[in-house]
Design an enzyme around this catalytic site. Structure first.
Site, PDB file in Angstrom:
ATOM      1  N   GLN A   5       0.853  -1.182   0.000  1.00 35.42           N
ATOM      2  CA  GLN A   5       0.000   0.000   0.000  1.00 35.42           C
ATOM      3  C   GLN A   5       0.891   1.235   0.000  1.00 35.42           C
ATOM      4  O   GLN A   5       1.731   1.414   0.889  1.00 35.42           O
ATOM      5  CB  GLN A   5      -0.930   0.023   1.215  1.00 35.42           C
ATOM      6  CG  GLN A   5      -1.988   1.109   1.099  1.00 35.42           C
ATOM      7  CD  GLN A   5      -2.879   1.213   2.314  1.00 35.42           C
ATOM      8  OE1 GLN A   5      -2.450   1.707   3.358  1.00 35.42           O
ATOM      9  NE2 GLN A   5      -4.129   0.775   2.196  1.00 35.42           N
ATOM     10  N   TYR A  61      -7.928  11.435   2.919  1.00 37.25           N
ATOM     11  CA  TYR A  61      -6.513  11.708   2.657  1.00 37.25           C
ATOM     12  C   TYR A  61      -6.370  12.569   1.401  1.00 37.25           C
ATOM     13  O   TYR A  61      -7.374  12.947   0.778  1.00 37.25           O
ATOM     14  CB  TYR A  61      -5.744  10.394   2.538  1.00 37.25           C
ATOM     15  CG  TYR A  61      -5.495   9.723   3.864  1.00 37.25           C
ATOM     16  CD1 TYR A  61      -4.407  10.079   4.659  1.00 37.25           C
ATOM     17  CD2 TYR A  61      -6.366   8.751   4.341  1.00 37.25           C
ATOM     18  CE1 TYR A  61      -4.188   9.481   5.890  1.00 37.25           C
ATOM     19  CE2 TYR A  61      -6.159   8.143   5.577  1.00 37.25           C
ATOM     20  CZ  TYR A  61      -5.068   8.513   6.347  1.00 37.25           C
ATOM     21  OH  TYR A  61      -4.864   7.928   7.569  1.00 37.25           O
ATOM     22  N   ARG A  77      -7.448  -5.117  12.841  1.00 38.34           N
ATOM     23  CA  ARG A  77      -7.207  -5.189  14.282  1.00 38.34           C
ATOM     24  C   ARG A  77      -7.308  -6.616  14.834  1.00 38.34           C
ATOM     25  O   ARG A  77      -6.537  -6.972  15.737  1.00 38.34           O
ATOM     26  CB  ARG A  77      -8.169  -4.246  15.007  1.00 38.34           C
ATOM     27  CG  ARG A  77      -7.908  -2.780  14.702  1.00 38.34           C
ATOM     28  CD  ARG A  77      -8.985  -1.880  15.262  1.00 38.34           C
ATOM     29  NE  ARG A  77     -10.266  -2.112  14.626  1.00 38.34           N
ATOM     30  CZ  ARG A  77     -11.413  -1.541  15.028  1.00 38.34           C
ATOM     31  NH1 ARG A  77     -11.421  -0.740  16.077  1.00 38.34           N
ATOM     32  NH2 ARG A  77     -12.545  -1.780  14.393  1.00 38.34           N
ATOM     33  N   LYS A 118     -19.994  -3.909  24.699  1.00 40.96           N
ATOM     34  CA  LYS A 118     -18.722  -4.272  25.332  1.00 40.96           C
ATOM     35  C   LYS A 118     -18.587  -5.786  25.514  1.00 40.96           C
ATOM     36  O   LYS A 118     -17.745  -6.250  26.286  1.00 40.96           O
ATOM     37  CB  LYS A 118     -18.611  -3.585  26.704  1.00 40.96           C
ATOM     38  CG  LYS A 118     -18.566  -2.059  26.666  1.00 40.96           C
ATOM     39  CD  LYS A 118     -17.258  -1.534  26.102  1.00 40.96           C
ATOM     40  CE  LYS A 118     -16.094  -1.677  27.039  1.00 40.96           C
ATOM     41  NZ  LYS A 118     -16.171  -0.815  28.217  1.00 40.96           N
TER      42      LYS A 118
END
Length: 672
Positions: free
Chosen positions: A110, A184, A345, A457
């Protein structure tokens, strides 16, 4: 070996012209801490990606490697840079791609054109930021960005010719351009809200996409028309106003790129030579979409990707967005919405997630809790990429941990079974020591049990369950309902003691009247609170409790002494902070700031606001005013003459990340 519940996810596929062994990609994450001084990959970065390839990922997308852009002037050393010293980048990249290919995984580079108006202040250095036009700087609207010149644009395009040559020679399987996404620099050119130019790079959509078109053409000039080029792409920006994002489900007028223009842009971008799109939604003005906290639904990008797929069925899509649930992944690939499911993640939390899912062992996957403290929370401060729940993320070169020998093996008494105590026990057992864990309550997990009760949560509870399985599999001796005292310490035969007793909620005397309970008790038994609750304290715990109670239909008022909620907290990633801050009023929570809680009566809570006392009607008052470390046993341990350490909240009240990191740091290095 157990069978996968969704074997179709592990069948070979193609994304564009790249053949991939399964339907899983590793999403790009900022590669901070992975660059050497000359812009190449350091050994930490190479090992990081090789570890994820070993864990079963089919296609790895590196974090963004920014090309040299003098207009942005990002200091060298923050990101790997394929054009800073192409020879160094090529050489180190060859080491990287060969390692990754050894596991039959593919890897694309990337490469990014720059930040523009969203460049973080920490690296701006007093300069004027650039943008497509003279528009407000994202982080300080009083600063007006300088319009980028045509010569500067052409200079960045020329950098991508170098990238194409280097990427192909280094063995990458393609390039992903960063990005018509998240606001961006290339995205700023593409969005009319930011692009007010009147030259060939402004006006109609084709002109606003010209920069991106010239980038892919430059790559193909040097790498060949057959070299795969993908694009990171956001079909919708979620911008209500500059610096203000939309809430999930909110009806609003899109100021950025709406889905209709996103579909039109996708068709044009494919015609320019981008063969696949890596899809999310959001922008720096709506950062909690681009970097979704636990308050966002899992699979949040799928509905937008599905609209894009239905309109443009021939464009392969890589789809991210909290996709660690195999059911979600299977559904997204089954109807063709996603060619590849992107896990970012979750691969930080558990590099072996794909292999474990393929074996049907989801129960062994260490869950990502979407706290974002170790990843984007550190990246936004230009710290190295890490993970809150996996202390070895981006530290894989430190494996294996030093192992105990017959001479060095220790019996370690661990006092407290919260995440710090469980992490310490896990690591010590993996090293061959003998941890013995005592927990005063009837179950492991500490305050995280209460913290994990809200619907958003639940991954916190999954983390506790993961620790319980780890300790069981490692044969750790665990004593529940066991309160440690001086006598037990003396009789333990321990060579070392770890005090992980956590913290105690701070109390507030509000007199007699309606019930006053502490936040931990309220989270564990919300049904007992009645239909109107006043929460004293607008920190993280108070705000999350308020949102959770509103989901149940409870009327909630937050009473906060400071000028705003969330002003005083343990570290909190900006995306999480902003979303929770915006959710409080959006979900109908009343907030009284600059307010002092005085006392309760039979009708509610009496508070002082602006010098006047008023009644907040309530059936229950909940206090959420912070915690105090508990380490009263420390003097007993010292009196027994046993070496000790204090870890987690018992040392300093912070968050899950620092509790786990504390415990790992001590337990991974503990020696006689």
């Amino acid at each position: 070996m157990s069978a996968s519940l969704h074997p179709e996810l592990f069948e070979p596929t193609t994304v564009g012209s790249i053949e991939v062994k399964n339907h899983f990609a590793m999403g790009p994450m900022g590669p901070l801490g992975f660059a050497d001084a000359e812009g190449g990959w350091n050994q930490r970065g190479i090992e990081f990606y090789a570890t994820r390839a070993r864990g079963g990922i089919g296609l790895i997308i590196t974090g963004v490697c920014q090309v040299t852009n003098p207009a942005d002037a990002v200091p060298p050393g923050i990101f790997p840079n394929p054009t800073q010293s192409p020879g160094v980048f090529l050489t180190t990249s060859r080491d990287l791609t060969e390692r990754v290919h050894g596991y039959d995984a593919k890897i694309v580079l990337q490469a990014g054109a720059g930040f523009g108006r969203v460049l973080f202040p920490g690296v701006l250095g007093g300069r004027t930021p650039v943008a497509p036009s003279a528009i407000p700087y994202r982080w300080d609207p009083t600063i007006t960005c300088r319009e980028m010149t045509v010569e500067e644009i052409k200079g960045v395009v020329a950098q991508f010719r170098i990238v194409g040559m280097v990427a192909r020679e280094a063995g990458f399987d393609g390039i992903q351009v960063h990005a018509i996404h998240e606001g961006y620099l290339l995205d700023q050119f593409a969005i009319s809200l930011f692009n007010h130019r009147t030259d060939e790079y402004g006006g109609p959509l084709e002109n606003r996409l010209r920069f991106a078109r010239e980038v892919v053409e430059a790559i193909h000039e040097s790498a060949g028309d057959d070299f795969p080029v993908q694009l990171r792409f956001s079909p919708k920006s979620m911008i209500k106003a500059l610096g203000v994002g939309a809430m999930p489900g909110e009806s609003f007028s899109e100021l950025g790129r709406d889905i209709d223009e996103g579909i039109e842009a996708a068709r044009l971008l494919e015609s320019y030579g981008y063969e696949a799109l890596d899809v999310d939604v959001g922008s720096y003005d709506a950062w909690y979409w681009s970097h979704p906290p636990m308050y966002q639904d899992k699979g949040l990008y799928v509905p937008y990707a599905r609209q894009l797929h239905e309109a443009c069925p021939d464009i392969p899509l890589i789809v991210a967005g909290r996709m660690d649930d195999p059911e979600l992944a299977a559904a997204a690939t089954a109807d063709g919405t996603a060619t590849l499911v992107s896990l970012a993640r979750p691969t930080l939390a558990d590099p072996d997630i794909v292999n474990k899912l393929q074996r049907g062992r989801r129960d062994l996957v260490r869950p990502c809790i979407s706290c974002q403290e170790g990843c984007i929370g550190r990246i936004e401060k230009y710290s190295s990429l890490r993970c809150a729940v996996n202390p070895l993320a981006a530290r894989e070169i430190e494996r294996p941990m030093p192992q105990a020998t017959d001479r060095t093996r220790m019996r370690v008494l661990i006092v407290g079974g919260g995440v710090a105590g469980m992490e310490a026990a896990r690591v010590l057992a993996e090293r061959g020591h003998i941890p013995v864990l005592h927990e005063a309550s009837d179950r492991l997990g500490g305050v995280v049990i209460a913290g994990g009760q809200p619907s958003f949560k639940r991954d916190d509870l999954a983390l506790i369950a993961w620790y319980e399985r780890q300790l069981e599999n490692l044969g750790v001796e665990v004593h529940l309902g066991s309160r440690v005292d001086a006598d037990l310490i003396r009789r333990s035969g321990a060579d070392h003691v770890l005090v992980a007793t956590g913290s105690t909620p701070q109390s507030l005397d509000l007199g007699e009247g309606i019930p006053v309970v502490e936040a931990t008790d309220a989270l564990l038994d919300p049904g007992s609170l009645g239909d109107r609750v006043a929460i004293v304290g607008g920190g993280l715990t108070g705000c999350e409790l308020a949102i959770s109670l509103r989901e149940r239909g409870t009327e909630v008022t937050i009473v906060e002494a400071l000028s705003d909620v969330l002003e005083k907290n343990a570290p909190l990633c900006m995306a999480n902070h902003v979303m929770l801050h915006d959710l409080v009023p959006y979900r109908g929570v009343e907030v009284l700031t600059g307010a002092r809680a005085n006392r309760v009566n039979d009708e509610g809570l009496l508070v002082t606001v602006d010098g006047a006392e008023r009644l907040v009607p309530a059936t229950t008052v909940v206090t959420a005013i912070g915690y105090t470390p508990r380490h009263e046993l420390l003097s007993e341990v010292r009196a027994a003459g046993i070496p000790c350490h204090v870890v987690g909240d018992a040392r300093r009240c912070a968050n899950i990340m620092y509790a786990i990191w504390d415990a790992f740091e001590v337990a991974s290095q503990l020696e006689k």
